[in-house]
Design an enzyme around this catalytic site. Structure first.
Site, PDB file in Angstrom:
ATOM      1  N   ASP A 130       0.840  -1.188   0.000  1.00 35.86           N
ATOM      2  CA  ASP A 130       0.000   0.000   0.000  1.00 35.86           C
ATOM      3  C   ASP A 130       0.881   1.245   0.000  1.00 35.86           C
ATOM      4  O   ASP A 130       1.316   1.715   1.053  1.00 35.86           O
ATOM      5  CB  ASP A 130      -0.923  -0.019   1.233  1.00 35.86           C
ATOM      6  CG  ASP A 130      -1.856   1.189   1.266  1.00 35.86           C
ATOM      7  OD1 ASP A 130      -1.941   1.905   0.247  1.00 35.86           O
ATOM      8  OD2 ASP A 130      -2.498   1.403   2.318  1.00 35.86           O
ATOM      9  N   ASP A 141      -5.732   6.390  -0.638  1.00 37.53           N
ATOM     10  CA  ASP A 141      -5.120   5.599   0.431  1.00 37.53           C
ATOM     11  C   ASP A 141      -6.183   4.901   1.281  1.00 37.53           C
ATOM     12  O   ASP A 141      -5.858   4.073   2.124  1.00 37.53           O
ATOM     13  CB  ASP A 141      -4.242   6.515   1.295  1.00 37.53           C
ATOM     14  CG  ASP A 141      -3.250   5.749   2.145  1.00 37.53           C
ATOM     15  OD1 ASP A 141      -3.062   4.534   1.899  1.00 37.53           O
ATOM     16  OD2 ASP A 141      -2.653   6.365   3.052  1.00 37.53           O
ATOM     17  N   ARG A 184     -11.019  -0.634   2.060  1.00 38.75           N
ATOM     18  CA  ARG A 184     -12.481  -0.743   2.084  1.00 38.75           C
ATOM     19  C   ARG A 184     -13.042  -0.937   0.685  1.00 38.75           C
ATOM     20  O   ARG A 184     -14.071  -1.571   0.500  1.00 38.75           O
ATOM     21  CB  ARG A 184     -13.070   0.502   2.776  1.00 38.75           C
ATOM     22  CG  ARG A 184     -12.788   1.792   2.070  1.00 38.75           C
ATOM     23  CD  ARG A 184     -13.000   3.020   2.955  1.00 38.75           C
ATOM     24  NE  ARG A 184     -11.893   3.224   3.904  1.00 38.75           N
ATOM     25  CZ  ARG A 184     -11.857   4.182   4.805  1.00 38.75           C
ATOM     26  NH1 ARG A 184     -12.867   5.043   4.913  1.00 38.75           N
ATOM     27  NH2 ARG A 184     -10.827   4.303   5.624  1.00 38.75           N
ATOM     28  N   LYS A 223       1.541   7.894   0.533  1.00 37.60           N
ATOM     29  CA  LYS A 223       2.007   7.931   1.919  1.00 37.60           C
ATOM     30  C   LYS A 223       3.419   8.505   1.957  1.00 37.60           C
ATOM     31  O   LYS A 223       4.206   8.274   1.039  1.00 37.60           O
ATOM     32  CB  LYS A 223       2.095   6.501   2.487  1.00 37.60           C
ATOM     33  CG  LYS A 223       0.764   5.827   2.779  1.00 37.60           C
ATOM     34  CD  LYS A 223       0.999   4.452   3.380  1.00 37.60           C
ATOM     35  CE  LYS A 223      -0.296   3.685   3.563  1.00 37.60           C
ATOM     36  NZ  LYS A 223      -1.234   4.307   4.521  1.00 37.60           N
ATOM     37  N   ASP A 260       0.137  -4.978   4.589  1.00 38.93           N
ATOM     38  CA  ASP A 260      -1.258  -4.626   4.344  1.00 38.93           C
ATOM     39  C   ASP A 260      -2.075  -5.783   3.766  1.00 38.93           C
ATOM     40  O   ASP A 260      -3.239  -5.622   3.425  1.00 38.93           O
ATOM     41  CB  ASP A 260      -1.320  -3.393   3.426  1.00 38.93           C
ATOM     42  CG  ASP A 260      -2.466  -2.473   3.766  1.00 38.93           C
ATOM     43  OD1 ASP A 260      -3.016  -2.587   4.880  1.00 38.93           O
ATOM     44  OD2 ASP A 260      -2.826  -1.642   2.909  1.00 38.93           O
TER      45      ASP A 260
END
Ligand code: BES
Ligand code: MN
Ligand code: ZN
Length: 480
Positions: A254, A331, A335, A261, A272
């Site tokens: 990720d 990011d 979900r 990030k 992740d």
């Protein structure tokens, strides 16, 4: 490494080291024998507080006179040993034995009930295994053989199988993202099909497209690695529907995507996919235990990257269940992946769903790094998970799902947006987003962003991946 039982005494056993477990109680059994053979040596170490009885505390005793083994490790079990204490004690002893390559080590723990002994054995299997996957010289050596002084061979065999479920979860997470990406993760998962009653189905990109998994595909599109969705079924009985579906977030790396990030945040983002790895380790252990249950695991595997083809802020994705999602932060990708995997899960008609995800930094802010957050739409299902976690000694804490968090997920242009209005309560808004994709199914979400991965070692486990919640889920499956 093999695990077996022994009936040899702590005095006479020919081993490279013996481990003696002590609690707050008066010395008995092997501890009393050892104390007699060493002219009261053990008791005096305890009395002088050189050896401590708190759970997971290890004291080495070199060249004790009166016994065959050259080293005794004294490990504390706590005053009233719980399963968590036993896991820690087994782990801490095995980990401290790992400084050099030993052939045989023998564990002498006081009489423990079946569940506690299983935990101790599982702990020893986990504690002896490190994250040194790419080092020429390992930093943690595993003994060739671990013996347990007990006649409960079932507990030893089962504990070892449980530990052998936690370890592959850890290894999948610890492997770097250039080794574990969606396709390679799926390939490794396919090996589970060699176990009895396990089948594995892999959806490639074309299948994901034909299944309209637009939300998962949106996240995946910036990566040169193609996404996968894997369905692992274990049929240990002939019930029609699975009693439990275990769903895992499998973001193999990720970067944050265009909502990139900072370097500090990216460094550990190989972790992740810990939710997905938990699914794999759980099903492996459950199948090896031959538990008489029917469960299914689903993992959504993508890499969240930056490229000319990345999904953008402002993009609208159409998820498999038809809901449209406005992307306002790339990011918040977990979900989006889970939205489609949860929808696929509903089609399998499980009695209950549990998902695991390294979903939010906000959950770490709320609960710290050792406790997983629980969120549910079915209190009795959540309670079952809480009870199961307590039985094996894993730490979880439920957070509220108050309805006003859903208001934050309203979009002006689509059915939903993928982030809340501000940063407060971010673990809850994420859970509220997931809830939109589970219909009326009985569902609990577990945010493992805190406990899945540790920067540094603990007394009972090396740093890196923890394999958290495998033991809780295995325990649940065995009761179904
Ligand atoms: N994978 C991260 C969450 C995470 C953070 C896991 C730290 C493990 C350790 C997740 O995809 C993420 O980036 N979440 C964002 C959500 C935000 C953009 C709404 C976060 O927590 O900052
Ligand atoms: Mn993210
Ligand atoms: Zn993520």
């Amino acid at each position: 490494m093999t695990t077996a039982i022994t009936s040899e005494s702590i005095i006479n056993i020919q081993a490279d080291a013996v481990v003696i477990g002590i609690s707050g109680d008066a010395l008995s059994g092997a501890a009393a024998e050892l104390n007699d053979a060493t002219a009261g040596g053990l008791q005096s170490l305890i009395d002088s507080k050189k050896a401590k009885t708190c759970a997971g505390k290890v004291t080495s005793w070199l060249q004790p006179q009166g016994i065959q083994a050259p080293v005794v490790l004294i490990v504390g079990l706590g005053d009233n040993p719980t399963a968590g204490d036993c896991y820690k004690a087994g782990g801490a002893a095995a980990k401290s034995l790992g400084n050099s390559q030993l052939e045989t080590v023998a564990f002498y723990f006081p009489e423990l009930d079946h569940a506690l002994l299983e935990s101790a054995v599982a702990g020893s299997v986990v504690g002896s295994t490190g994250q040194d996957l790419h080092k020429k010289k390992p930093s943690l050596f595993r003994p060739q053989q671990i013996l347990w002084a007990t006649d409960n061979s079932d507990a030893v065999a089962n504990g070892s199988k449980i530990g052998s479920g936690v370890n592959p979860t850890r290894e999948l997470v610890n492997q770097p993202p250039n080794y574990i990406y969606p396709e390679s993760f799926a390939e490794q998962t396919a090996q589970l099909a060699e176990l009895e009653n396990v089948t594995v189905e892999i959806w490639d990109k074309a299948r994901l497209e034909s299944e309209n998994c637009g939300s998962l595909l949106g996240v995946a599109q910036g990566s040169d690695f193609e996404p996968r969705l894997v369905i692992i079924r274990y049929r240990g009985n002939d019930s029609e529907n699975p009693a439990m579906a275990i769903v895992g977030k499998g973001v193999t790396y990720d970067s944050g995507g265009l909502s990139l990030k900072p370097s500090e945040g990216q460094k550990t983002m190989k972790c992740d996919m810990a939710g997905a790895a938990t699914v794999v380790g759980t099903i492996k252990a459950v199948a090896e235990l031959g538990a008489p249950c029917h469960i299914v695991g689903l993992v959504g595997l993508v890499e969240n990257m930056v490229s000319g083809n990345s999904y953008r802020l402002g993009d609208i994705l159409t998820s498999r269940n038809g809901k449209t999602i406005e992307v306002l932060n790339t990011d918040a990708e977990g979900r989006l992946v889970l939205a489609d995997v949860l929808d696929v899960t509903l089609g399998l008609n499980p009695d209950h769903i549990v998902d695991l995800a390294t979903l939010t930094g906000a959950c770490c802010v709320a609960l710290g790094l050792d406790i997983a957050g629980l969120f549910t739409n079915d209190q009795s299902w959540c309670d079952q998970i809480v009870n199961s976690a307590a039985e094996v000694g894993e730490e979880v804490w439920q957070l509220p799902m108050t309805h006003h968090f859903s208001d934050q997920l309203k979009s002006k242009i689509a059915d939903l947006r993928n982030i809340g209005a501000g940063r407060w309560g971010g673990a809850i808004t994420a859970a509220k987003f997931l809830e939109e994709f589970v219909g009326d199914a009985s569902w609990t979400h577990i945010d493992i962003a805190g406990p899945a991965y540790a920067d540094s070692a603990k007394s009972y486990i090396d740093g890196g991946a923890s394999g958290v919640l495998v033991r809780t889920l295995v325990n649940m499956a065995r009761g179904m």
